[in-house]
Each structure stands twice: as C-alpha cells, then as structure tokens.
Scaffold this active site. Structure first.
Site, PDB file in Angstrom:
ATOM      1  N   GLU A 144       0.820  -1.220   0.000  1.00 39.75           N
ATOM      2  CA  GLU A 144       0.000   0.000   0.000  1.00 39.75           C
ATOM      3  C   GLU A 144       0.853   1.269   0.000  1.00 39.75           C
ATOM      4  OE1 GLU A 144      -2.843  -0.338   3.188  1.00 39.75           O
ATOM      5  OE2 GLU A 144      -4.166  -1.585   1.992  1.00 39.75           O
ATOM      6  N   CYS A 153       7.573  13.048   3.083  1.00 39.22           N
ATOM      7  CA  CYS A 153       8.598  13.253   4.083  1.00 39.22           C
ATOM      8  C   CYS A 153       9.323  14.558   3.749  1.00 39.22           C
ATOM      9  CB  CYS A 153       9.546  12.066   4.046  1.00 39.22           C
ATOM     10  SG  CYS A 153      11.116  12.299   4.873  1.00 39.22           S
ATOM     11  N   GLU A 304      -6.269  -7.926  -0.958  1.00 40.87           N
ATOM     12  CA  GLU A 304      -6.806  -7.983   0.401  1.00 40.87           C
ATOM     13  C   GLU A 304      -8.305  -7.707   0.315  1.00 40.87           C
ATOM     14  OE1 GLU A 304      -4.692  -5.432   3.137  1.00 40.87           O
ATOM     15  OE2 GLU A 304      -2.742  -6.028   2.341  1.00 40.87           O
ATOM     16  N   TRP A 312      -8.448  -2.053  14.839  1.00 37.03           N
ATOM     17  CA  TRP A 312      -7.154  -1.827  15.497  1.00 37.03           C
ATOM     18  C   TRP A 312      -7.496  -1.568  16.971  1.00 37.03           C
ATOM     19  CZ3 TRP A 312      -3.099   1.572  12.427  1.00 37.03           C
ATOM     20  CH2 TRP A 312      -2.669   0.853  11.294  1.00 37.03           C
TER      21      TRP A 312
END
Ligand code: GAL
Ligand code: ZN
Length: 662
Positions: A144, A153, A304, A312
């Site tokens: 992903e 970044c 997936e 989570w």
C-alpha cells in the site's frame, strides 16, 4: 486450472507445528494462492547481510505440496530496528519538522539513498533466493504505497530531490517564479536551492507550490516502486510484479504506478472503518472496483478482500452471514480475476490483533471459513470461463489525480471533496443499474455514449479542445461547477469568463458564483423543488437552454443547469452540487436522452453488473441486503447459479450468462 482465490498468510505468527493444519484447511477451502512475507524483514534479515529464508522456503514448499502457489511481498514498509538503529536518518520528517519514529510501520523515507541501499541489498538477496522456487509465481512491491505517507517526508534528502525535480520541470528559476506566482507575499526565489519542502508555515501556503509538491511525492513513489521492480524483474524474469492499491487513495497517481506493473491489485475493507457504520455504501465500493479496473484498463486482483470484523483499537461491525461473499463477488463482477482474503487467521499480537480473518484467534474453522469455502466451490468453475473479460460500460466518469490534488489544497467549500463529488454522480448511475468506467481526461472518449467530467477545475487548452471535439463529433458531455477555474500551474484563469473556452461548448458564461457554506439551496426542475449543496454558479445563457433554475439566493430564477447542442452532440452544465434526489432525476433525464441501456430494475440494495467476452455476457445480480429482494432484468440471460430468477435471498449472488448481440 488458473488461480481464482487465495488468502494473505503470516506463518511467522504461528508455531511451525501448526502450519500443515493451516495448509490442509486452506486446501479444503479451495485456496490456490497465498501472499506472504510483506512485513517480515526482521525474520528474513535479523542482522545486516545475514539472510534467513529457510522458514519461508519451508512454508512455500509445504503450500506447494498442496498445490497452493505463493506471491512474495517485499517488506520495505517495515524496516527492522537494526536498520533504524544504524541509520536513524532514514526515519521520515513530518510537516512540523518532527521525526516519526520506529514502532509502527512506514517509518521510512523513500528518497533516502541509505535506505535504498539497505533495500537493494535485501531485495536482491530475496529475489535471487526465490527466482527458481517452483512454488513462487510473483511479487508484490512494498505494501500500500502512500499509506501513512500522507504528510511525509520533509527530510534533507527529500528536499534535495524536490529541488532537482523542480529544476527538471521548470529549467530556470524565473519560470518557476512565474508558475508559482511568487510575486505574491514576497515569495520569489533566486535559485532552486532556496526552495524547501512544505514545512508548516505561520499562515497560508502557495497553492501552486503545493500542487507541485503533491505531484513530486507521487513521482517519488512511482520511482521507488519502479526501482524495486527493476531489481526483481532482472533476477526473476518469469514472475509477475504487482502492487496492492487502495481504491481512490491519492498519495500516488495510480495511473502512473499501474504502468510499471503486470497487473493492478486492490485492497478493500467495506466495514473496515468504524467511522463509516455499519459499512461503506455498496455504490462507493463498486466505484472503487471500477476505478481500479480503469488504472490499467485490465482485470485486476483483490490482494486484500475483507473477510472478518475489522479493528485496530476500535472494532467495526461483525459481517453478517453472506455479506463477505456478496462483497467478494462484487469485486469479481467489476473485473477482479482473483480474490485473496485478508487474512487467513486472526493474529494474537501486535496492532492488528482485532483485525479478523477467515479463522478466528482459536484457529478453528467456523462460520466465516464455511462461507468462504462454499463461495469458492460455487464460483471457481465460472471464473475459469469469464476470467480476463471486461465490463463494457456506455458511460464514463473522468477521474484525475491532479484535480484531486488541487481541490485538496483548496476545497473551495469546506465540505467539498473531489472523490465524494464523483461518487454522487456514480451512485445515481449505479442505482439505475448502469455500469460505469472511470477514465482519464485525455483518454479516447469516443466509445462512450455519455461522459461525465465533474469539477474540471484545472484546465489546459488541450483538454478544452479534447472535450470540444468529443461533443462536436456526437458525444454527450456533462461539465459541472468549478470548471476551467485554474491553469495547469494552479493559477487562476484571467483571459475570459468561466468556464473558459468550455463556455462556448456549453453556451454559457459564469461571471459570478456563490459558496453556500453551511447552508443548502434550492433548484426548480420540472415542477419540483429540490435541494442543492455547497455551490451555485451564477450562469448567463449564451445560446444554451435552461433546464433547471435556482429557487433560492439573490440569483433565484436564473439558470442552474443548462443544455447546449454543439456540433452533433450535447453539453450539459450543472452549476451546483445536486442533492440526491435532483441527481437521480437529472441523471434519469440525461441517460434517456443518451439512450443508455440499463441492466434491469430493482431496489437500491441490489447490484447488477456485467463482464463481456467476444461472444458472451456474464451478468451478476447481487443482493447486498439482509432481506429478500425482487428484480427484473432487461435482456435475455440464462441463470447459471442461483435459487430462483427475479428473486434474491438475503445476500444472495446470482450469475447469468447471455449471448452478446453484435
Ligand atoms: C491494509 C494493509 C494490511 C493490513 C490491513 C488491516 O491496509 O495492507 O497490511 O494492515 O490493512 O489493517
Ligand atoms: Zn525524506
């Protein structure tokens, strides 16, 4: 037999003595492929240069003995602690200039040459070790890409690369100053080395600079994937290379990324986001599959596919009996040739302890396992026949990452979201059982009876001409609010009134507009008043006819939706975001004018979709509800799979086949 179903498998989470039980159960379920190792770097290289692939080889060999093939993932989304300890500078920097640290995943900078050197060493060894392994058929690059890299970044390496990217694009600093409009707020640069990554500012940001930044980030990810793919391709020329996309996620331009892959894969979790309760609407999921098919204009894999309750820290809803199968076959109906379920067994440790799979924590086959087994045993035989075939819609919706970026930078209205806006048009067609393709703006549009191009905010002379030609040659085009506002550099257009040259095509001008903020507005269409949202373009007719007018605002009784014959085609302009009802009615009208075929009639919980080969059409009818449903088909088909024609049990999937009329 080709491959059609699989699971994501993490043997390293479990004692070796359990593996054979797993593989036997997989075999019984009908699994033909597993994906493994995409997060197992430490297990494969616990110390620099010391490779331990034996455990993986053992797992692959065991699976292969049972006829199950393996896809290997490069584990570059989770560099191990020893790398971070040795080279902490590869951890990414966020917009506030803070480092993001080890302990989760994606704690990496994709431009960093030191990180790339670690990857090169590992991936080379990895690929060499498995190049001739008979159990391995292909590779997934990273996992992903773009996930968690949203605001990353900003490190020194990224800054340097960004400067080079800008220099390549603009050549001279004067050209950049022009393109970014740096005359504003004294933002001029003397040379490229003065340009930084977009760290958080005291106030405001430059929209042109931000657009370039987003495009640069996308290019970086594409380069990162390409660079890894090259390493593997050279060592493993007989293996395919893919990557698992995330539907409409926009950190990387998926059309570009698709270009370097053998085929595209996708991940989907309909009930994976507990904020969307009980789950994401099926029309949105259908659109995800259609865009995934559009990225490479080819059938795809589901790498997936949700198979259990997601979670989570917080969990989503449990999947109702039949729901998982309906979602899996929805993927297939829209072009998936293979469905890999995430994941085989719910793991006992780590962040994703509650992200459930085919087996629960106990590892005992239960309800979900039995459902998956039944699904696979029912549909595998048909997938042999229609594998490789594609849907062939008469309607296309234009989708563009650049438009998405520009509107993320300046949404214009606080709630305007590019993808959500597209989804509203999509849903109206989906509910009418009209299949849709997603296309890029400069694609050949001529095969579509109707093209919907919402929010064409950034405009170029080429794209204007492209749309004009399409309509002049008999095409039907819908353009909407916020079209032609900016040039390719994200600077406002100044030459003519909105929507630029497309005003000529639409027979209108838009000299003014109104942002509705928290209010909604009204439109009169036919004899009925409808709700509209977010935006009102104030339209002057220059040859077009009005088909709906505003019923609110100081511009009430002026045109809201217009229609214009141009050459042999028609261009509609929708100056607002229609509420659901108006959208439905306006799309009924337009699709009738364009003589778009609908697959049938049914309630909104029933989906219809087709895939077509040279001479056959496969029609899927899917009940996404917990109730019985009735439906009616337009066209003659033979029922291949299903209980009773025109009737659906809760979550039932029916499959028909018909002959293609030429
Ligand atoms: C996906 C990811 C998987 C797993 C799953 C469940 O986004 O690719 O590795 O994290 O979500 O959270
Ligand atoms: Zn960086």
């Amino acid at each position: 037999m080709k491959i059609h179903f699989g699971v994501d498998y993490y043997p390293e989470h479990w004692p070796k003595k359990r593996w054979e039980t797993d593989v036997q159960l997989m075999k019984e379920m009908g699994v033909q492929v597993v994906r493994m190792a995409e997060f197992s770097w430490f297990k494969m290289e616990p110390v620099q240069g010391e490779f331990h692939f034996e455990w993986l080889e053992e797992a692959i060999a065991l699976l292969d003995r049972y006829g199950i093939k393996t896809i290997l993932g490069t584990p570059t989304a989770a560099p191990p602690a020893w790398i971070i300890h040795k080279n902490p500078e590869i951890q990414p920097i966020d917009r506030e200039g803070r480092r993001r640290f080890f302990g989760g995943r994606h704690h990496d900078c994709q431009s960093n040459p030191i990180y790339r050197a670690h990857i090169k060493q590992f991936v080379t060894a990895f690929a060499k070790r498995f190049a001739d392994n008979p159990g391995v058929i292909g590779w997934q690059i990273d996992n992903e890409l773009g996930n968690s890299h949203g605001e990353l970044c900003m490190c020194a390496s990224c800054r340097q690369l960004y400067q080079k990217w800008l220099q390549r694009k603009y050549g001279t600093i004067e050209a950049l100053n022009q393109a970014w409009g740096t005359a504003f707020w004294s933002q001029g640069y003397n040379d490229f080395t003065q340009i930084g990554t977009p760290l958080i500012t005291a106030a405001g940001e430059n929209p042109s600079a931000m657009l370039d930044w987003k495009c640069y980030c996308s290019d970086l990810i594409v380069d990162f994937a390409d660079w890894q793919a090259e390493i593997i391709r050279e060592i493993c020329p007989n293996h395919f290379i893919t990557h698992n996309f995330m539907c409409f996620d926009n950190k990387v331009d998926y059309y570009d990324l698709a270009g370097l892959l053998d085929f595209v894969s996708n991940d989907i979790y309909p009930a994976g986001h507990w904020q969307k309760t009980p789950h994401q609407p099926e029309s949105e999921l259908a659109a995800c599959h259609d865009v995934i098919r559009g990225y490479k204009k080819k059938p795809f894999w589901m790498m997936e596919q949700q198979s259990g309750m997601a979670g989570w820290e917080i969990m989503g809803r449990a999947l109702e009996p039949g729901q998982m199968s309906a979602w899996a076959m929805q993927s297939v109906a829209h072009g998936a040739d293979v469905v890999v379920f995430f994941r085989w067994r719910t793991c006992a440790m780590g962040t994703e302890q509650f992200w459930h799979g085919i087996l629960g924590h106990s590892g005992k086959p239960g309800r979900i396992y039995n459902e998956a087994k039944k699904l696979i045993h029912t549909f595998t035989k048909y997938m042999e026949d229609f594998g490789g075939s594609m849907p062939s819609p008469q309607v296309a919706i234009v989708h563009s990452f650049r438009q998405n970026y520009a509107l993320d930078i300046q949404p214009n209205h606080p709630q305007l979201r590019y993808i959500e806006h597209l989804q509203k048009y999509y849903k109206a067609l989906y509910d009418k059982k009209i299949p849709v393709d997603f296309v890029q703006d400069m694609d050949d549009l001529s095969k579509y009876k109707l093209v919907i191009a919402p929010l064409q905010y950034l405009m170029t002379p080429e794209l204007e001409q492209h749309y004009i030609d399409y309509v002049a040659n008999g095409g039907h085009l819908i353009l909407t609010m916020r079209t032609g506002v900016k040039d390719a550099n994200n600077l406002c257009m100044t030459e003519i009134e909105l929507p630029g040259r497309l005003g000529e095509l639409c027979g209108i001008e838009v000299p003014e507009y109104d942002c509705l903020l928290e209010a909604t507005g009204g439109v009169l269409y036919g004899k009925k008043e409808y709700e509209i949202q977010k935006w009102c373009d104030i339209i002057e007719l220059k040859g077009a006819s009005q088909i709906a007018e505003y019923s609110t605002g100081f511009y009430k009784q002026t045109p809201a939706i217009t229609e214009n014959k141009y050459g042999s085609g028609i261009a509609w302009y929708i100056g607002t975001e229609p509420g659901e009802e108006l959208m439905e009615d306006i799309m009924t009208y337009i699709s009738e004018v364009c003589e778009i075929e609908t697959l049938g009639t049914a309630g909104n919980g029933v989906e219809m979709m087709t895939r077509e080969s040279e001479d056959k059409v496969w029609l899927f009818v899917i009940n996404h509800t917990n109730d019985e449903q009735v439906y009616h088909l337009h066209g003659r088909y033979t029922l291949l799979e299903g209980e009773r024609e025109e009737m659906l049990k809760p979550y039932e999937v029916q499959l028909f086949v018909g002959n293609k009329h030429k």
